[in-house]
Structures are given as structure tokens and as C-alpha cells.
Write an enzyme that holds these catalytic residues in place. Structure first.
Site, PDB file in Angstrom:
ATOM      1  N   MET A   1     -24.880  39.948  23.092  1.00 12.84           N
ATOM      2  CA  MET A   1     -25.195  41.189  22.415  1.00 12.84           C
ATOM      3  C   MET A   1     -23.921  41.860  21.916  1.00 12.84           C
ATOM      4  O   MET A   1     -22.898  41.825  22.584  1.00 12.84           O
ATOM      5  CB  MET A   1     -25.915  42.104  23.419  1.00 12.84           C
ATOM      6  CG  MET A   1     -26.658  43.279  22.830  1.00 12.84           C
ATOM      7  SD  MET A   1     -27.381  44.245  24.184  1.00 12.84           S
ATOM      8  CE  MET A   1     -28.464  43.029  24.933  1.00 12.84           C
TER       9      MET A   1
ATOM     10  N   ASP B   1     -18.357  41.763  20.301  1.00 11.83           N
ATOM     11  CA  ASP B   1     -17.149  41.322  20.977  1.00 11.83           C
ATOM     12  C   ASP B   1     -16.821  39.877  20.587  1.00 11.83           C
ATOM     13  O   ASP B   1     -17.695  39.027  20.577  1.00 11.83           O
ATOM     14  CB  ASP B   1     -17.341  41.427  22.499  1.00 11.83           C
ATOM     15  CG  ASP B   1     -16.042  41.247  23.267  1.00 11.83           C
ATOM     16  OD1 ASP B   1     -14.969  41.417  22.665  1.00 11.83           O
ATOM     17  OD2 ASP B   1     -16.109  40.951  24.476  1.00 11.83           O
TER      18      ASP B   1
ATOM     19  N   SER C   1     -21.984  36.485  26.285  1.00 14.44           N
ATOM     20  CA  SER C   1     -22.534  37.681  26.934  1.00 14.44           C
ATOM     21  C   SER C   1     -23.977  37.399  27.327  1.00 14.44           C
ATOM     22  O   SER C   1     -24.237  36.449  28.062  1.00 14.44           O
ATOM     23  CB  SER C   1     -22.410  38.897  26.010  1.00 14.44           C
ATOM     24  OG  SER C   1     -22.822  40.073  26.683  1.00 14.44           O
ATOM     25  N   THR C   2     -24.919  38.163  26.808  1.00 12.22           N
ATOM     26  CA  THR C   2     -26.320  38.013  27.189  1.00 12.22           C
ATOM     27  C   THR C   2     -26.811  36.599  26.903  1.00 12.22           C
ATOM     28  O   THR C   2     -26.686  36.105  25.792  1.00 12.22           O
ATOM     29  CB  THR C   2     -27.195  39.014  26.414  1.00 12.22           C
ATOM     30  OG1 THR C   2     -26.573  40.295  26.445  1.00 12.22           O
ATOM     31  CG2 THR C   2     -28.579  39.106  27.018  1.00 12.22           C
TER      32      THR C   2
ATOM     33  N   HIS D   1     -19.347  38.182  29.913  1.00 11.69           N
ATOM     34  CA  HIS D   1     -19.561  39.569  30.314  1.00 11.69           C
ATOM     35  C   HIS D   1     -20.371  39.601  31.606  1.00 11.69           C
ATOM     36  O   HIS D   1     -21.543  39.205  31.629  1.00 11.69           O
ATOM     37  CB  HIS D   1     -20.312  40.341  29.228  1.00 11.69           C
ATOM     38  CG  HIS D   1     -19.526  40.521  27.970  1.00 11.69           C
ATOM     39  ND1 HIS D   1     -20.109  40.929  26.792  1.00 11.69           N
ATOM     40  CD2 HIS D   1     -18.208  40.358  27.692  1.00 11.69           C
ATOM     41  CE1 HIS D   1     -19.180  41.013  25.845  1.00 11.69           C
ATOM     42  NE2 HIS D   1     -18.020  40.665  26.363  1.00 11.69           N
TER      43      HIS D   1
END
Length: 334
Positions: free
Chosen positions: A275, A278, A160-161, A187
Site C-alpha cells: 500500500m 514507498d 508492504s501489504t 513494512h
């Protein structure tokens, strides 16, 4: 949280400033109308976050980001236009922490956009200031490399991030084409994953594609498309727009769970910077079937949320630095 807002549009600067200043925990410390001003301000002040446009006169956001990253690791969220998505991917590759699409209508901001915008700001603040992961730190030196990687039939990766730059680094590091499929959930919203897959493909010795419904799973690298969950079904890619999981679609858990059900103990799962939580449930499913699980370590993660969650849940076999992740994946796919 002290924020610098950088945009050549005075109206956009005002809109963003007004949103931020309505929050009791956020404050716009300064604004700048181009990258040159931003670089100067960042050299003189300590900011918790920079919100920056890309297309600006004098010095654009990409140029400014390259200068900033030479000496400063301040988190930078790009204010992105869908029409310039290739520039957004380049900014992420250069070291932007994350991005938010600019709203379609500045006069009437949608609640969903506002929620995403503020969630990303607060999430970065919470993650970068969180020192409470003592339990996670205990696992940093856990090493359990007794797996015969020659038996693997697939690798799944979630990020993600901070993921785009990390994934680019990993893909560049692989010195042979993959012998097994690699399936990736990053993401990222609809429209941007196409450009991201194209960028990965330019850097890769294996073919990288944005996944499409019904694609036969072969020794390639597949990137889940934005706004679709990607799962493995009957040797093919299956996409769906089911409910968001962990607030996102695509979700890492959906891919990992489906792949574990298919590949059993011949699957490896890798959780990278990001972040939230998940991927933890998916890593647990991989472990339940005897597969192998790897997490990026805290020091090399941009945001340690997703790796930390999996580590604290006790579903990680190995916690590795980014360089070590690159080496381990090469072993898995070589």
C-alpha cells in the site's frame, strides 16, 4: 464498507464494532465469536473485509483462514497479540492480507493505534476498488531484459501489504544459495520481524537474518528490523530511528537510496505488493545510477499501490508476475 468482526471476546467485539460504527464509511455487518461461525457467515454473505482474532475456541483464526482461502479472497486483517507473533507470521503466510496489533489498553485507546487501524482498513478498501490505473496497465508488458546480471553486487527488495506471503513464495523458489547480498524491507512493526526472518530462514537455501547494527554485508538475506530504517554504509548494515518515511519505519526508500549510492549500476531493486508509494523515490535513484528495476504486476499483487506508483513514475525496467519475479531473482543471484 461491510465488515465482519471475529473474536471470542465479547468485549473486544464491542470495542472494534464501536470504533468501526463511528466511521460514516464503515459498517460492521456481522460479528462472530469463533472461526467456525466466521466460515459459515463468509459462505453466506459478501464482505469487503474481515477483522479476525487468531486465538479462539472451536476453530481458531489460522484454521478458519485456511478454509476461507480455499474459495474466497476476501481481505482479512488479523487482530494480533505480540505474545503470539509466530502465529501472526503463519497467518500472513497462509493468506492474511495484513495485521494490526491488539491495543494494550482497551479502556483507553491511543490515537496512534486508532489511526493505524483505520488507515489499514481504508487503505485496503481504496486499493482493492481502484480501477483508475490505466497508465500503469500500459506498462504491464514492458520487458527489458538486456542487463548482465553477473555484474550485480546486491539486490534490494521492498514490500508492504501482502508482502510476507509473497516473500515466502520468492524465497522458497530460489534453488541455489545467493552469491550476493539480498536486503529486504518489509513494512512490519517491532517484534514481528524477528519471527518473520526466522520463518524465511526455515524456507531458504541461503542464510536469512534480521539485520543488526554493524553487520558486515555478505552473501546472505537481510531483513530490516521493525521500527528501524536500514541503510548500507561502508560495507555494513547501519540502522537508525530517524523520522518515519511514507508513514513507516523501516522505509523502502531509505534502503534503496543508500544501496544505489554504494552499488551504483551493479544494483537491482524489486518492488513488491504494498500500500502507498514507498520505494518509488528509491527506484528512481537506482535508475539514475544505471541499476536495474523490477516491479510486481497488478494481477499477482495483493495491493498494487507501491508497484503502481513506481511504474507510473517511469522508473521500472520490467513489470513481472510473481512467478516471473522468482525466475528473475534466481538469475540475479545464481
Amino acid at each position: 464498507m461491510n465488515i465482519l468482526v471475529v473474536d471470542d471476546s465479547a468485549f473486544m467485539r464491542k470495542v472494534i464494532t464501536d470504533i468501526v460504527e463511528k466511521q460514516s464509511d464503515l459498517h460492521v455487518m456481522n460479528t462472530a465469536r469463533n472461526g467456525k461461525q466466521a466460515v459459515e457467515l463468509i459462505s453466506q454473505n459478501n464482505y469487503d473485509l474481515v477483522l479476525m482474532d487468531i486465538e479462539m475456541p472451536t476453530m481458531n483464526g489460522l484454521e478458519a483462514l485456511k478454509v476461507i482461502r480455499r474459495t474466497n479472497n476476501v481481505p482479512v486483517i488479523i487482530l494480533s497479540a505480540l505474545s503470539k507473533k509466530e502465529n501472526t507470521i503463519e497467518a500472513l503466510a497462509t493468506g492474511a492480507t495484513d495485521f494490526v496489533e491488539k491495543p494494550n489498553n482497551l479502556m483507553n485507546l491511543e490515537n496512534e493505534w486508532l489511526e493505524e487501524f483505520l488507515t489499514k482498513i481504508r487503505g485496503i478498501d481504496n486499493e482493492t476498488k481502484d480501477d483508475s490505473s490505466d497508465k500503469a496497465r500500459l506498462f504491464v508488458n514492458v520487458q527489458k531484459n538486456d542487463k548482465d546480471f553477473n555484474t550485480l553486487r546486491a539486490v534490494v527488495i521492498g514490500a508492504s501489504t501482502g508482502g510476507p506471503k509473497t516473500l515466502l513464495r520468492i524465497i522458497r523458489s530460489l534453488n541455489t544459495p545467493t552469491r550476493i547480498p539480498i536486503l529486504i524491507v518489509q513494512h512490519m512493526p517491532k517484534g514481528f520481524t524477528t519471527s518473520f526472518a526466522e520463518r524465511l530462514n526455515q524456507e531458504s537455501k541461503s542464510e536469512v537474518v534480521e539485520a543488526k547494527e554493524g553487520m558486515k554485508i555478505e552473501p546472505k538475506i537481510y531483513v530490516a528490523p521493525g521500527d528501524f530504517h536500514m541503510v548500507v554504509k561502508n560495507g555494513k548494515i547501519s540502522l537508525n530511528q530517524g523520522p518515519k518515511q511514507n508513514g513507516t519505519r523501516p522505509a523502502v526508500d531509505n534502503l534503496f537510496i543508500s544501496a544505489a549510492d554504494v552499488y551504483k549500476n551493479r544494483l537491482a531493486g524489486i518492488i513488491l505488493t504494498g500500500m502507498g508509494k514507498d520505494g518509488t523515490i528509491g527506484m528512481s535513484r537506482i535508475k539514475d545510477f544505471g541499476g536495474y528495476t523490477v516491479s510486481q504486476d497488478e494481477q499477482s499483487s495483493v495491493i498494487f499501490g507501491m508497484p503502481r506508483s513506481a511504474i507510473e513514475a517511469g522508473v521500472v525496467d520490467e513489470v513481472l508476475s510473481l512467478d516471473e519475479v522468482c525466475q528473475r531473482l534466481q538469475q540475479m543471484i545464481g
